[in-house]
Design a protein around this motif. Structure first.
Motif, short mmCIF file in Angstrom:
data_model
loop_
_atom_site.label_atom_id
_atom_site.label_comp_id
_atom_site.label_asym_id
_atom_site.label_seq_id
_atom_site.Cartn_x
_atom_site.Cartn_y
_atom_site.Cartn_z
N VAL A 1 66.45 69.96 116.70
CA VAL A 1 65.68 69.49 117.36
C VAL A 1 65.72 69.88 119.15
O VAL A 1 66.92 70.37 119.82
N TYR B 1 89.03 54.81 102.74
CA TYR B 1 88.12 55.82 102.98
C TYR B 1 86.96 56.47 101.96
O TYR B 1 85.83 56.37 102.05
N ASP C 1 77.72 57.87 118.42
CA ASP C 1 78.29 59.20 119.83
C ASP C 1 77.46 59.49 120.98
O ASP C 1 78.12 59.67 122.71
N ASN D 1 86.66 69.33 115.79
CA ASN D 1 85.31 68.37 115.77
C ASN D 1 84.68 68.75 114.33
O ASN D 1 83.92 67.73 114.02
N ARG E 1 83.68 62.48 109.68
CA ARG E 1 84.69 62.70 110.58
C ARG E 1 86.50 63.14 110.44
O ARG E 1 87.15 63.40 110.60
N PRO F 1 82.88 55.36 121.13
CA PRO F 1 82.36 55.97 119.57
C PRO F 1 82.93 56.37 119.17
O PRO F 1 84.01 57.28 118.57
N THR F 2 82.97 55.60 117.72
CA THR F 2 83.99 55.72 116.59
C THR F 2 82.89 55.71 115.11
O THR F 2 81.60 55.18 115.66
N ALA F 3 82.92 56.27 114.54
CA ALA F 3 82.19 55.61 112.83
C ALA F 3 82.12 55.05 112.68
O ALA F 3 80.91 54.16 112.15
N GLN F 4 83.40 53.44 112.58
CA GLN F 4 83.15 52.37 112.64
C GLN F 4 82.18 52.13 112.80
O GLN F 4 80.94 51.19 112.45
N TYR G 1 77.07 60.53 111.20
CA TYR G 1 76.58 59.02 111.17
C TYR G 1 75.49 58.35 110.80
O TYR G 1 75.08 57.33 110.22
N VAL G 2 75.54 58.52 112.29
CA VAL G 2 74.52 57.28 113.09
C VAL G 2 72.49 57.79 111.47
O VAL G 2 71.79 57.11 111.30
N ASP H 1 68.36 68.09 110.88
CA ASP H 1 70.27 68.77 111.28
C ASP H 1 70.08 70.39 110.94
O ASP H 1 69.66 70.55 109.86
#
Ligand SMILES: Cc1cc2nc3c(=O)[nH]c(=O)nc-3n(C[C@H](O)[C@H](O)[C@H](O)COP(=O)(O)OP(=O)(O)OC[C@H]3O[C@@H](n4cnc5c(N)ncnc54)[C@H](O)[C@@H]3O)c2cc1C
Length: 433
Positions: free
Chosen positions: A80, A386, A305, A131, A46, A320-323, A14-15, A38
């Motif tokens: 990384v 969504y 997160d 997860n 998720r 710690p949420t996607a929102q 997300y970030v 990544d």
């Protein structure tokens, strides 16, 4: 001619995705070189994983291919492994197994989180998390396989343990995963002559005195009632003490055997964070200022997160949420651009807009901007939210198509677990030569 600043985005969740998207949109061509790293070439959406697990969504449709979404970002598939922030260089272990050194002027850290385990004997051997896409797909196939085992055996004990499914953790992830899978299993079992819904045992183990701590109590109670109405045992104030040899010992009640143990009791920052030499709090989260800049390390930013983001509106830290991760990412990108342009970064403010919790087909609870919903309206609101939020028209249409087909036909109930051993048939053929 001056060279454009190099921005490294570590993590494509997300970030990572939303930061890079914002940078692409707000910076003109040639104003910055953006690189995203990544291990996978896709971002996992998720909140849709419970539907991947229940087969209402094709797994590939719950992810966003990074290269398709990010047209002006260089995507490097790799991990990384360390940072030398003094030298402004990140070390990456590429998918090809080579070590790369990526130079940057600004780096964004969005490594996300991983399952938080407790020292419960047998947990690592017997348990599974929830997860990743792989875990969601595995669980779906696994549950279907357990039904086949139960239907095929005459051994009553084997049948009982095959039909016992235990989920530890009553947060929204645990509740959604259990509710979706149980809903699917009920639908599937109806197609067996020699199995009945009542033979299945679904257990939700929660250490505190309620489930869904992040939603209002009345909605959580409604969800608890719904689960219990479906025969799910909601064991509140209970802990898993041991899972050795597949025999579950809870803090109360008799021991029982189960072949399915899903552990979803919370998360901790991704393992990568501890190797970066960045300041962290007592829970291992990266310490950031209210501007999302890493404390005391100019040029380094973090959110989501893996970061301890101050919640200026409600006090404490942002959940710690996607929102939150999406809003933090956009704000972070704006602050990074402000810094490049010699302006002051602004503090991050956001107040959560509520939450959706799916409980299976046509069933959900939700709180949207203070309005509480349940049942079909909540379920429809969740889906609408969504599908409008997932990036790229391609993904929106694919998800809509899955859901539309699923309306009359229900869950897709094929167990493709054989893909876990794709070479088996070929080896078998070789042995037969
Ligand atoms: C099953 C489930 C359901 C959820 N449902 C909801 C919901 O309904 N609503 C909600 O708001 N939130 C929900 N969440 C939480 C939400 O998904 C997370 O808060 C969000 O993903 C956090 O975003 P992030 O960018 O910090 O981390 P992530 O999205 O997890 O992204 C982290 C990225 O970093 C990458 N990475 C890890 N290590 C490295 C490395 N060494 N180098 C490079 N990259 C690395 C990972 O591959 C990953 O792509 C759910 C989570 C789960 C697991």
């Amino acid at each position: 001619m001056t060279t454009p600043p190099r921005i490294l985005v570590a993590g494509g969740g997300y970030v990572g995705l939303y930061t890079a998207l914002r940078l692409e949109r707000r910076l003109g061509r040639g104003q910055a070189e953006i690189t995203l790293v990544d291990p996978e070439n896709y971002m996992v959406y998720r909140p849709l994983l419970p539907e991947v697990a229940s087969g209402t969504l094709e797994p590939r449709h719950a992810v966003v291919p990074l290269r398709a979404a990010l047209r002006r970002t260089r995507v490097v598939t790799g991990r990384v492994t360390s940072l030398d922030h003094q030298a402004r260089s990140a070390t990456v272990l590429s998918r090809a197994g080579e070590q790369l050194h990526l130079a940057y002027d600004h780096a964004v850290l969005g490594f996300g989180s991983m399952a938080k385990l407790l020292p419960v004997p047998g947990l690592t051997e017997r348990g599974i998390g929830f997860n990743s896409v792989a875990e969601a797909m595995y669980l779906r196939d696994h549950v279907l396989r357990q039904l086949e085992i139960a239907a095929a055996t005459t051994d009553r004990e084997l049948r009982r343990r095959a039909l016992t499914f235990v989920f530890v953790g009553g947060g929204y992830t645990g509740v959604e995963a259990l509710a979706e899978l149980q809903d699917m299993a009920c639908h599937v079992v109806d197609g067996y002559r020699d199995l009945h819904r009542t033979e299945m045992r679904w257990v939700l183990v929660e250490a505190t005195d309620r489930i869904l701590a992040s939603v209002p109590k009345d909605l959580a109670d409604r969800a608890t009632d719904e689960l219990r109405r479906r025969g799910i045992e909601v064991r509140l104030g209970t802990q898993l003490k041991s899972a050795e040899n597949g025999v579950l010992h809870l803090s109360e009640g008799p021991d029982f055997a189960a072949d399915t143990l899903v552990w979803i009791t919370g998360t901790k920052p991704s393992r990568a964070v501890s190797k970066l030499g960045v300041p962290t709090d007592d829970k291992g989260r990266i310490k950031v200022a209210e501007t999302l800049a890493v404390s005391g390390m100019p040029g380094l930013w973090a959110a989501g997160d893996n970061a301890a983001v101050p919640d200026l509106d409600r006090g404490g830290l942002c959940p710690p949420t996607a929102q939150y991760a999406v809003r933090e990412a956009k704000h972070l990108a704006d602050n990074l651009i402000a810094t490049l342009n010699g302006r002051r970064p602004e503090p991050f403010h956001y107040r959560g807009q509520g939450e959706f919790v799916t409980l299976g087909r046509h069933k959900a609870v939700a709180e949207v901007m203070g309005v509480k919903l349940h049942g079909l309206p909540a379920w429809l609101a969740r889906r609408t939210y969504y599908v409008t939020q997932i990036p790229t028209l391609n993904r929106k249409l694919r998800i809509l198509a899955d859901w539309t087909v699923g309306m009359p036909f229900g869950h897709d109930v094929v167990d493709l677990g054989s893909r876990e051993h794709p070479h088996a048939a070929f080896r078998d053929a070789a042995e037969a030569e």
